[in-house]
Write a protein that holds these residues in place. Structure first.
Motif, PDB file in Angstrom:
ATOM      1  N   ALA A 115      23.603   6.438   0.632  1.00 16.01           N
ATOM      2  CA  ALA A 115      22.484   5.608   0.165  1.00 16.01           C
ATOM      3  C   ALA A 115      21.436   6.438  -0.550  1.00 16.01           C
ATOM      4  O   ALA A 115      20.795   5.957  -1.498  1.00 16.01           O
ATOM      5  CB  ALA A 115      21.856   4.870   1.347  1.00 16.01           C
ATOM      6  N   GLY A 116      21.230   7.674  -0.129  1.00 20.57           N
ATOM      7  CA  GLY A 116      20.217   8.515  -0.751  1.00 20.57           C
ATOM      8  C   GLY A 116      20.619   9.046  -2.111  1.00 20.57           C
ATOM      9  O   GLY A 116      19.739   9.320  -2.952  1.00 20.57           O
ATOM     10  N   THR A 125      23.147  -2.406   0.017  1.00 13.08           N
ATOM     11  CA  THR A 125      24.052  -2.881   1.069  1.00 13.08           C
ATOM     12  C   THR A 125      23.889  -2.072   2.344  1.00 13.08           C
ATOM     13  O   THR A 125      23.816  -2.629   3.447  1.00 13.08           O
ATOM     14  CB  THR A 125      25.516  -2.804   0.582  1.00 13.08           C
ATOM     15  N   ILE A 126      23.814  -0.760   2.200  1.00 12.57           N
ATOM     16  CA  ILE A 126      23.672   0.090   3.381  1.00 12.57           C
ATOM     17  C   ILE A 126      22.343  -0.163   4.076  1.00 12.57           C
ATOM     18  O   ILE A 126      22.276  -0.279   5.313  1.00 12.57           O
ATOM     19  CB  ILE A 126      23.815   1.571   2.981  1.00 12.57           C
ATOM     20  N   MET A 127      21.281  -0.295   3.320  1.00 14.54           N
ATOM     21  CA  MET A 127      19.984  -0.528   3.936  1.00 14.54           C
ATOM     22  C   MET A 127      19.892  -1.925   4.540  1.00 14.54           C
ATOM     23  O   MET A 127      19.160  -2.145   5.508  1.00 14.54           O
ATOM     24  CB  MET A 127      18.874  -0.321   2.906  1.00 14.54           C
ATOM     25  N   ALA A 128      20.645  -2.883   3.998  1.00 16.47           N
ATOM     26  CA  ALA A 128      20.698  -4.211   4.623  1.00 16.47           C
ATOM     27  C   ALA A 128      21.371  -4.123   5.987  1.00 16.47           C
ATOM     28  O   ALA A 128      20.945  -4.776   6.958  1.00 16.47           O
ATOM     29  CB  ALA A 128      21.442  -5.192   3.714  1.00 16.47           C
ATOM     30  N   VAL A 172      18.314  10.455   6.917  1.00 12.33           N
ATOM     31  CA  VAL A 172      19.100  11.156   5.893  1.00 12.33           C
ATOM     32  C   VAL A 172      18.831  10.567   4.515  1.00 12.33           C
ATOM     33  O   VAL A 172      18.699  11.300   3.520  1.00 12.33           O
ATOM     34  CB  VAL A 172      20.599  11.075   6.238  1.00 12.33           C
ATOM     35  N   ARG A 173      18.731   9.237   4.410  1.00 11.10           N
ATOM     36  CA  ARG A 173      18.464   8.619   3.109  1.00 11.10           C
ATOM     37  C   ARG A 173      17.121   9.078   2.554  1.00 11.10           C
ATOM     38  O   ARG A 173      17.009   9.432   1.361  1.00 11.10           O
ATOM     39  CB  ARG A 173      18.474   7.100   3.240  1.00 11.10           C
ATOM     40  N   ALA A 174      16.082   9.062   3.403  1.00 14.98           N
ATOM     41  CA  ALA A 174      14.761   9.463   2.934  1.00 14.98           C
ATOM     42  C   ALA A 174      14.754  10.923   2.479  1.00 14.98           C
ATOM     43  O   ALA A 174      14.187  11.254   1.417  1.00 14.98           O
ATOM     44  CB  ALA A 174      13.732   9.241   4.032  1.00 14.98           C
TER      45      ALA A 174
END
Length: 293
Positions: A115-116, A125-128, A172-174
């Motif tokens: 996602a990152g 989709t991943i954040m949903a 990890v995304r952030a």
């Protein structure tokens, strides 16, 4: 200008890691003692945790009149040694929690990294999925899954593994999005580095510190979740001991034999307390903004 007001001196103080306070030192010592006890449980447990002796059932701990020789923490309703069962239960509970935390780390870390580094529908989709995991009480989901699929150790580990993966994904995304715009990554891409090489060589090493802290904090939450499921009869099944199952089986004997519950319950409290404090200490050492406060 005084030494304390010197900017270089102040910067040096901020770089120094924060020392553990007395409570943190005690918690670290408790965590180390519990981990060692779990690892050495087969060697230090005085009895077989499954061995029954109906002639010694419901004997109180040492110091009481009906104390049975050798059973320092008393015996349960089937004459099994409470201390031995508590040590082996601690071993199994920690093993399940560690396995679940590792699975959550792998799932959340991989999805968060994707996602990152990707934009558009993949990230959305991943954040949903992350938002769904946060919005739904996971204990209810775990109860449903275990009720439908059974309470085998394999299913239990998988259920514990998907508990808390969203926290790893968010971290990890952030961090991946923050690092993706740094000059050294731009230089790596210009030099021809692919996305996999960039993620493994440049991004993942910078994520070790926050992931270790999150892993420690998640471990105590998984211990509580496993104990809750075992207490409700959907986790570790008898006669195999875990801390939660021991509390669940002993609750009917609380008025007459409270030591059956007190020993494993005390281990759950000590384990979760020490691991949480250890996680806070690691966070203080990893986050430069919290040093020397």
């Amino acid at each position: 200008m005084t030494i304390a007001a010197d900017p270089a001196f102040a910067a040096e103080r901020r770089r120094k890691p924060r020392r553990a306070d007395p409570i943190q030192k005690v918690a670290i010592g408790i965590a180390a003692l519990l981990a060692a006890s779990a690892l050495l449980a087969p060697l230090i447990a005085p009895y077989d945790p499954l061995a029954q002796s109906l002639l010694s059932r419901l004997r109180p701990p040492i110091g009481f009149e009906r104390f049975a020789a050798g059973h320092f923490a008393g015996t349960d309703e089937l004459g099994r040694d409470v201390l031995s069962r508590s040590l082996h239960g601690l071993r199994l509970t920690l093993a399940l929690a560690f396995a679940g935390a590792v699975i959550g780390l792998l799932i959340g870390g991989a999805l968060g990294l994707i996602a990152g580094l990707r934009r558009g529908w993949v990230e959305d989709t991943i954040m949903a999925l992350v938002d769904m995991q946060i919005a739904i009480p996971f204990t209810l989901v775990a109860l449903l899954v275990l009720s439908l699929m059974g309470s085998s150790l394999t299913v239990l580990v998988l259920v514990l593994g998907i508990a808390g993966w969203e926290q790893y994904a968010r971290i990890v995304r952030a961090e991946a999005r923050r690092l993706s715009v740094q000059p050294f990554l731009e230089a790596a891409r210009t030099a021809g580095a692919g996305p996999v090489y960039t993620a493994v060589r440049h991004i993942l090493p910078n994520l070790v510190s926050p992931l270790v802290v999150q892993f420690t904090l998640a471990l105590s939450n998984i211990v509580i979740l496993e104990s809750t499921l075992s207490f409700l009869g959907l986790g570790v099944q008898p006669p195999q001991p875990s801390l939660g199952s021991m509390v669940g089986l002993g609750r009917d004997y609380m008025p007459t034999a409270p030591w059956i519950v007190l020993a494993p319950a005390a281990l759950i409290v000590a384990l979760t307390f020490s691991v949480q404090i250890l996680g806070d200490w690691l966070r203080d050492r990893a986050d430069v903004r919290l040093r020397d406060r």
